[in-house]
Design a protein around this motif. Structure first.
Motif, PDB file in Angstrom:
ATOM      1  N   THR A 155       0.843  -1.197   0.000  1.00 41.99           N
ATOM      2  CA  THR A 155       0.000   0.000   0.000  1.00 41.99           C
ATOM      3  C   THR A 155       0.876   1.244   0.000  1.00 41.99           C
ATOM      4  OG1 THR A 155      -1.704  -1.179   1.247  1.00 41.99           O
ATOM      5  CG2 THR A 155      -1.849   1.228   1.195  1.00 41.99           C
ATOM      6  N   ILE A 156       0.739   2.044  -1.058  1.00 45.74           N
ATOM      7  CA  ILE A 156       1.543   3.255  -1.228  1.00 45.74           C
ATOM      8  C   ILE A 156       0.607   4.463  -1.186  1.00 45.74           C
ATOM      9  CG2 ILE A 156       3.181   4.467  -2.714  1.00 45.74           C
ATOM     10  CD1 ILE A 156       3.873   1.794  -3.992  1.00 45.74           C
TER      11      ILE A 156
ATOM     12  N   LYS B 282      -2.950  10.725 -11.698  1.00 52.77           N
ATOM     13  CA  LYS B 282      -3.245   9.295 -11.571  1.00 52.77           C
ATOM     14  C   LYS B 282      -1.979   8.551 -11.127  1.00 52.77           C
ATOM     15  CE  LYS B 282      -6.840   9.346 -15.144  1.00 52.77           C
ATOM     16  NZ  LYS B 282      -7.219   8.871 -16.501  1.00 52.77           N
ATOM     17  N   PRO B 283      -1.750   8.459  -9.812  1.00 47.37           N
ATOM     18  CA  PRO B 283      -0.538   7.809  -9.307  1.00 47.37           C
ATOM     19  C   PRO B 283      -0.363   6.370  -9.797  1.00 47.37           C
ATOM     20  CG  PRO B 283      -1.650   8.996  -7.555  1.00 47.37           C
ATOM     21  CD  PRO B 283      -2.580   9.002  -8.723  1.00 47.37           C
ATOM     22  N   ALA B 284      -1.474   5.689 -10.061  1.00 46.50           N
ATOM     23  CA  ALA B 284      -1.403   4.260 -10.398  1.00 46.50           C
ATOM     24  C   ALA B 284      -0.994   3.988 -11.836  1.00 46.50           C
ATOM     25  CB  ALA B 284      -2.755   3.599 -10.116  1.00 46.50           C
ATOM     26  N   ASN B 285      -0.828   5.047 -12.658  1.00 48.00           N
ATOM     27  CA  ASN B 285      -0.531   4.779 -14.071  1.00 48.00           C
ATOM     28  C   ASN B 285       0.956   4.548 -14.353  1.00 48.00           C
ATOM     29  OD1 ASN B 285       0.596   7.356 -14.074  1.00 48.00           O
ATOM     30  ND2 ASN B 285      -1.057   8.311 -15.250  1.00 48.00           N
TER      31      ASN B 285
ATOM     32  N   TRP C 151      -3.054   2.088  -4.031  1.00 50.53           N
ATOM     33  CA  TRP C 151      -2.748   3.483  -3.709  1.00 50.53           C
ATOM     34  C   TRP C 151      -3.759   4.064  -2.737  1.00 50.53           C
ATOM     35  CZ3 TRP C 151       1.522   6.303  -5.203  1.00 50.53           C
ATOM     36  CH2 TRP C 151       2.355   5.694  -6.156  1.00 50.53           C
ATOM     37  N   GLN C 152      -3.281   4.928  -1.871  1.00 51.03           N
ATOM     38  CA  GLN C 152      -4.133   5.663  -0.931  1.00 51.03           C
ATOM     39  C   GLN C 152      -3.880   7.161  -1.094  1.00 51.03           C
ATOM     40  OE1 GLN C 152      -3.503   4.799   3.182  1.00 51.03           O
ATOM     41  NE2 GLN C 152      -4.606   2.867   3.157  1.00 51.03           N
ATOM     42  N   SER C 153      -4.904   7.956  -0.805  1.00 52.28           N
ATOM     43  CA  SER C 153      -4.745   9.410  -0.792  1.00 52.28           C
ATOM     44  C   SER C 153      -4.529   9.865   0.653  1.00 52.28           C
ATOM     45  CB  SER C 153      -5.991  10.081  -1.378  1.00 52.28           C
ATOM     46  OG  SER C 153      -5.914  11.481  -1.216  1.00 52.28           O
ATOM     47  N   VAL C 154      -3.395  10.488   0.911  1.00 51.55           N
ATOM     48  CA  VAL C 154      -3.067  10.989   2.252  1.00 51.55           C
ATOM     49  C   VAL C 154      -2.527  12.412   2.107  1.00 51.55           C
ATOM     50  CG1 VAL C 154      -1.556  10.714   4.263  1.00 51.55           C
ATOM     51  CG2 VAL C 154      -2.558   8.695   3.180  1.00 51.55           C
TER      52      VAL C 154
ATOM     53  N   PHE D 128       4.302   2.675   2.662  1.00 49.07           N
ATOM     54  CA  PHE D 128       5.150   3.867   2.566  1.00 49.07           C
ATOM     55  C   PHE D 128       4.439   4.938   1.751  1.00 49.07           C
ATOM     56  CE2 PHE D 128       7.004   1.420  -1.114  1.00 49.07           C
ATOM     57  CZ  PHE D 128       6.864   2.356  -2.129  1.00 49.07           C
ATOM     58  N   ASP D 129       4.836   6.188   2.011  1.00 49.55           N
ATOM     59  CA  ASP D 129       4.263   7.345   1.328  1.00 49.55           C
ATOM     60  C   ASP D 129       5.349   7.963   0.454  1.00 49.55           C
ATOM     61  OD1 ASP D 129       1.978   9.734   1.608  1.00 49.55           O
ATOM     62  OD2 ASP D 129       4.003  10.531   1.348  1.00 49.55           O
ATOM     63  N   ILE D 130       4.961   8.388  -0.761  1.00 48.16           N
ATOM     64  CA  ILE D 130       5.895   9.068  -1.660  1.00 48.16           C
ATOM     65  C   ILE D 130       5.238  10.368  -2.115  1.00 48.16           C
ATOM     66  CG2 ILE D 130       5.083   7.667  -3.644  1.00 48.16           C
ATOM     67  CD1 ILE D 130       8.016   7.929  -4.743  1.00 48.16           C
TER      68      ILE D 130
END
Length: 294
Positions: A60-61, A76-79, A104-107, A122-124
């Motif tokens: 999970t990112i 679109k982070p997942a692309n 993916w999560q929105s934080v 982890f978060d990027i």
């Protein structure tokens, strides 16, 4: 009841043997053995695709929303497109997770490194590594060396600045919780109160509307803003890194996370084999020379 002398001797001998056994069991191991066990433990903890993640078999990112270019593409982070999306998937692959195993999560930016247990592995999100933030979260090693830059509208007084001294009398703005804001307060030390915004979008709007003279963002973002979003703006210049260590973005993890060493090893491997440089060249090739403000 008293024991007979022979029985007593047997009991004492047995007790002595038991104590010796206990002492041996609790004695420190030789360094090589202890090291071997630690290596085995680390290797097991970082077994590809079998990490102790939030969801078994998944990685999970997290990142902020909206996800800005050039770090992500089309929000679109997942692309897999944009520098940080590409880095995230490269790290995931190094850890043994293919694209289908990544969620993916929105934080929000500020929440990513705030104290408290995280919902992500982890978060990027362009989070700069700092000693202060390390009190609340863990960081991987750095995946990008970054500088901060100043943007102003073309033809304005701010656009003519060539030094830090030239910025001191200006109204400057930046996103809350960022090193961009730190550079305003700690390096420029302006005579006017800085403007603080929840999102970079708000800072850009304030610049467009003349509510601030200039805004501070990281250099790749500055190139993108001036090329595609506020085209009547220019990069005034970039700041030198403060201190001997360059500012770096790092992946954010739970404080004391069992994954920290695994993720750090993955980032280090990507730096060593040239993958990070390749991704940087693909997505951040415009982030090159800009005047240095001293």
């Amino acid at each position: 009841m008293h024991l007979a002398p022979r029985a007593l001797h047997r009991a004492v001998a047995a007790a002595t043997i038991a104590l010796l056994a206990t002492a041996v069991g609790c004695a420190p191991q030789p360094e090589d053995k202890a090291s071997d066990n630690a290596s085995t433990s680390t290797g097991t903890a970082c077994a590809k695709g079998k990490l102790a993640t939030k969801t078994s078999g998944k990685l999970t990112i997290a990142t902020d929303e909206p996800a800005y270019e050039p770090w992500f593409k089309d929000d679109k982070p997942a692309n897999g497109e944009g520098f940080e999306s590409a880095v995230a998937y490269a790290v995931a692959k190094q850890l043994g997770y293919d694209k289908s195993a990544v969620t993916w999560q929105s934080v929000p930016f500020n929440k990513a490194f705030a104290p408290g247990e995280k919902t992500f592995d982890f978060d990027i999100n362009q989070v700069s590594i700092s000693d202060e933030r390390k009190k609340a979260v863990d960081f991987s090693s750095g995946y990008y060396d970054v500088r901060q830059a100043v943007i102003a509208l073309k033809g304005s007084k701010a656009a003519k600045a060539t030094s830090i001294a030239d910025l001191k009398g200006l109204k400057l703005g930046a996103q809350v919780g960022t090193t961009s804001l730190d550079y305003i307060t700690d390096v420029v030390k302006p005579t006017q109160q800085e403007a603080v915004y929840a999102k970079n979008d708000q800072a850009k709007s304030a610049l467009k509307n003349g509510q601030v003279d200039a805004i501070v963002v990281d250099l790749p973002t500055a190139f993108y803003i001036t090329a595609a979003e506020v085209t009547n703006a220019k990069i005034v210049g970039q700041f030198e890194n403060q201190g001997g260590t360059p500012e770096q973005f790092g992946l954010v993890l739970d404080k004391g996370s069992a994954l920290t060493s695994c993720v750090t090893d993955a980032v280090d491997a990507l730096r060593t084999d040239g993958t990070l440089a390749k991704i940087e060249k693909q997505w951040l090739s415009d982030a090159v020379d800009a005047p240095v403000l001293k």
